[in-house]
Scaffold this motif. Sequence first.
Motif, mmCIF file in Angstrom:
data_model
loop_
_atom_site.group_PDB
_atom_site.id
_atom_site.type_symbol
_atom_site.label_atom_id
_atom_site.label_comp_id
_atom_site.label_asym_id
_atom_site.label_seq_id
_atom_site.Cartn_x
_atom_site.Cartn_y
_atom_site.Cartn_z
ATOM 1 N N UNK A 124 0.835 -1.209 0.000
ATOM 2 C CA UNK A 124 0.000 0.000 0.000
ATOM 3 C C UNK A 124 0.862 1.248 0.000
ATOM 4 N N UNK A 125 1.990 1.223 0.737
ATOM 5 C CA UNK A 125 2.900 2.371 0.736
ATOM 6 C C UNK A 125 3.537 2.532 -0.641
ATOM 7 N N UNK A 126 3.897 1.435 -1.298
ATOM 8 C CA UNK A 126 4.436 1.523 -2.661
ATOM 9 C C UNK A 126 3.402 2.104 -3.625
ATOM 10 N N UNK A 127 2.159 1.652 -3.495
ATOM 11 C CA UNK A 127 1.082 2.188 -4.350
ATOM 12 C C UNK A 127 0.866 3.672 -4.090
ATOM 13 N N UNK A 128 0.974 4.073 -2.838
ATOM 14 C CA UNK A 128 0.824 5.494 -2.501
ATOM 15 C C UNK A 128 1.950 6.308 -3.133
ATOM 16 N N UNK A 129 3.183 5.783 -3.108
ATOM 17 C CA UNK A 129 4.300 6.471 -3.762
ATOM 18 C C UNK A 129 4.080 6.604 -5.249
ATOM 19 N N UNK A 130 3.559 5.542 -5.900
ATOM 20 C CA UNK A 130 3.289 5.612 -7.335
ATOM 21 C C UNK A 130 2.238 6.683 -7.636
#
Length: 175
Positions: A124-130
């Motif tokens: 979820x944190x990776x998706x938020x960064x994207x």
Amino acid sequence: MDFLQDYFPAALTFYTTYYTPYAAYLSPLRRSLLLFQSYTYRYLFPTLYPIYLLSSRLFSKLLIDTPDLATLALLGVILIISLKIMDMLRRTIIYWISMALRLALWVGMALLGVYVYQRGVEQSVEDLGWVLGYLGGLEAEGDRIGQARARGKATDAGRMRGVNSRGRTRGGGWS
């Protein structure tokens, strides 16, 4: 008339026996009402009655002589009532809109919680960064387009220097 005289004693006994169970409760109230009435008639009535007569005569004369005043007063009352109704309508609309926005906020937070629960915190944190990177790219693209438009307007303004509202330069004369 004889008919009424025959039934009057029965009506009188009904009246006196009907209130007897409540007499203990009603007598203080009745006494205070009678005292208030005697005070009103003794002190307030002689003072206020001339004012009442004068004002009633004045208002009746105004209503009879100038019906436009009554029409304006009625229009004012209708205006005030309609404004009150519109205020209630505005409050109702604002209430329902704010409730829908609150509901959307809580549903969005619940969906975000379900998304994080399903994907895991790290993903979820990776998706938020994207998503933040994508939005940053859109912002940079918008800045680039805005600067290009500003340069174009500056160029147009430079070319139009000295031109009046009809598209001619000063001193062009009449055509």
